[in-house]
Write a protein that holds these residues in place. Sequence first.
Motif, PDB file in Angstrom:
ATOM      1  N   LEU A   5       0.814  -1.210   0.000  1.00  0.00           N
ATOM      2  CA  LEU A   5       0.000   0.000   0.000  1.00  0.00           C
ATOM      3  C   LEU A   5       0.848   1.260   0.000  1.00  0.00           C
ATOM      4  N   VAL A   6       1.909   1.286   0.792  1.00  0.00           N
ATOM      5  CA  VAL A   6       2.722   2.506   0.880  1.00  0.00           C
ATOM      6  C   VAL A   6       3.360   2.859  -0.455  1.00  0.00           C
ATOM      7  N   ASP A   7       3.558   1.865  -1.326  1.00  0.00           N
ATOM      8  CA  ASP A   7       4.143   2.133  -2.635  1.00  0.00           C
ATOM      9  C   ASP A   7       3.103   2.633  -3.633  1.00  0.00           C
ATOM     10  N   ARG A   8       1.830   2.486  -3.298  1.00  0.00           N
ATOM     11  CA  ARG A   8       0.763   2.914  -4.209  1.00  0.00           C
ATOM     12  C   ARG A   8       0.073   4.190  -3.749  1.00  0.00           C
ATOM     13  N   LEU A   9       0.500   4.701  -2.600  1.00  0.00           N
ATOM     14  CA  LEU A   9      -0.119   5.894  -2.036  1.00  0.00           C
ATOM     15  C   LEU A   9       0.793   7.104  -2.174  1.00  0.00           C
ATOM     16  N   GLU A  10       0.193   8.228  -2.500  1.00  0.00           N
ATOM     17  CA  GLU A  10       0.894   9.507  -2.474  1.00  0.00           C
ATOM     18  C   GLU A  10       0.237  10.369  -1.403  1.00  0.00           C
ATOM     19  N   LEU A  11       1.011  10.685  -0.363  1.00  0.00           N
ATOM     20  CA  LEU A  11       0.519  11.515   0.736  1.00  0.00           C
ATOM     21  C   LEU A  11       1.407  12.749   0.818  1.00  0.00           C
ATOM     22  N   PRO A  12       1.041  13.807   0.118  1.00  0.00           N
ATOM     23  CA  PRO A  12       1.911  14.984   0.058  1.00  0.00           C
ATOM     24  C   PRO A  12       2.079  15.641   1.417  1.00  0.00           C
ATOM     25  N   ALA A  13       3.299  16.091   1.685  1.00  0.00           N
ATOM     26  CA  ALA A  13       3.552  16.838   2.917  1.00  0.00           C
ATOM     27  C   ALA A  13       2.713  18.114   2.901  1.00  0.00           C
ATOM     28  N   GLY A  14       2.077  18.396   4.008  1.00  0.00           N
ATOM     29  CA  GLY A  14       1.225  19.577   4.071  1.00  0.00           C
ATOM     30  C   GLY A  14      -0.117  19.386   3.401  1.00  0.00           C
ATOM     31  N   GLY A  15      -0.470  18.123   3.057  1.00  0.00           N
ATOM     32  CA  GLY A  15      -1.762  17.864   2.435  1.00  0.00           C
ATOM     33  C   GLY A  15      -2.911  18.040   3.411  1.00  0.00           C
ATOM     34  N   GLU A  16      -4.121  17.952   2.886  1.00  0.00           N
ATOM     35  CA  GLU A  16      -5.311  18.183   3.710  1.00  0.00           C
ATOM     36  C   GLU A  16      -5.425  17.138   4.805  1.00  0.00           C
ATOM     37  N   ARG A  17      -5.755  17.625   6.007  1.00  0.00           N
ATOM     38  CA  ARG A  17      -5.983  16.757   7.150  1.00  0.00           C
ATOM     39  C   ARG A  17      -7.383  17.005   7.693  1.00  0.00           C
ATOM     40  N   PHE A  18      -7.970  15.960   8.248  1.00  0.00           N
ATOM     41  CA  PHE A  18      -9.337  16.041   8.728  1.00  0.00           C
ATOM     42  C   PHE A  18      -9.355  15.853  10.238  1.00  0.00           C
ATOM     43  N   ALA A  19     -10.289  16.552  10.891  1.00  0.00           N
ATOM     44  CA  ALA A  19     -10.371  16.495  12.345  1.00  0.00           C
ATOM     45  C   ALA A  19     -10.797  15.107  12.803  1.00  0.00           C
ATOM     46  N   GLY A  20     -10.257  14.682  13.949  1.00  0.00           N
ATOM     47  CA  GLY A  20     -10.624  13.392  14.513  1.00  0.00           C
ATOM     48  C   GLY A  20      -9.601  12.941  15.531  1.00  0.00           C
ATOM     49  N   ARG A  21      -9.933  11.859  16.242  1.00  0.00           N
ATOM     50  CA  ARG A  21      -9.025  11.343  17.265  1.00  0.00           C
ATOM     51  C   ARG A  21      -7.764  10.756  16.656  1.00  0.00           C
ATOM     52  N   HIS A  22      -7.875  10.218  15.444  1.00  0.00           N
ATOM     53  CA  HIS A  22      -6.737   9.603  14.774  1.00  0.00           C
ATOM     54  C   HIS A  22      -6.351  10.427  13.546  1.00  0.00           C
ATOM     55  N   GLU A  23      -5.176  10.151  13.029  1.00  0.00           N
ATOM     56  CA  GLU A  23      -4.706  10.887  11.855  1.00  0.00           C
ATOM     57  C   GLU A  23      -5.509  10.468  10.626  1.00  0.00           C
ATOM     58  N   VAL A  24      -6.103  11.454   9.966  1.00  0.00           N
ATOM     59  CA  VAL A  24      -6.885  11.221   8.750  1.00  0.00           C
ATOM     60  C   VAL A  24      -6.409  12.236   7.712  1.00  0.00           C
ATOM     61  N   VAL A  25      -5.884  11.747   6.599  1.00  0.00           N
ATOM     62  CA  VAL A  25      -5.268  12.627   5.613  1.00  0.00           C
ATOM     63  C   VAL A  25      -5.790  12.307   4.214  1.00  0.00           C
ATOM     64  N   ALA A  26      -5.735  13.312   3.353  1.00  0.00           N
ATOM     65  CA  ALA A  26      -6.103  13.131   1.950  1.00  0.00           C
ATOM     66  C   ALA A  26      -4.864  12.747   1.150  1.00  0.00           C
TER      67      ALA A  26
END
Length: 239
Positions: A5-26
Amino acid sequence: MSAPLVDRLELPAGGERFAGRHEVVAGTLLLEGERLPVVVKKVPVDWRQRLAGRTKARRSFETARALLERGIDTPEPLAAETVGGEGWFVARLLPEARQVREWFRHRYEPGFPEPGLPIPFGDVVGGLGRLARRMHDSGVFFRDLTDGNVLVTEEAGRPRLWLVDLNRARVGTRPVGFWNRLRDLSRPGVNALADRRLLVAAYLGPGRPVGPTLVLVTLLRARIRGWDELKRVLRPWRR
């Protein structure tokens, strides 16, 4: 066999984050030659998940598929894997979706901005009641039907409601029992009695007496609000 999965995902630094108890990112998922906009929820894997042999991410993935099979809207589940010490759950991003809490906070908190979609409050509450009824009749006890776990999109001027944060939900083969139905109905932040009546009426359907169910939901709602206030006092660091 697909790449990790980590090789198929692009998670840009400073990307959108969503409120919640755990880390949720676009981010973006590469899947079968397509680049799909996604949301990634990262939840630490604790000893209880290891003992059960199933992470919360995997449970969310399986529950999402079960909901879709029952015709209940939830963002399309795309992947669930363990990455390091975390379970990552990946679902398709709904770009225009808003949390249902926007309608509730605008309703009850003076000065809170209008919701991000031009849908009347009554339409959203009615839609939530009908969604809960379909969910229960199909055997889904959500257990966490709170304001942050229901998203709203607009289709032809009408609300379409989506369930998210699914790892606590329980999916059975029979309709949900009476008491658990009340527990779910008491969770949304519909705090005015008239608005709660609208929720219950939409849930029960035309011609059904609202009073008895409304009384029970109101009592449970008061209990939840009291408990939430006590937790804020006893655990101020978790606000």
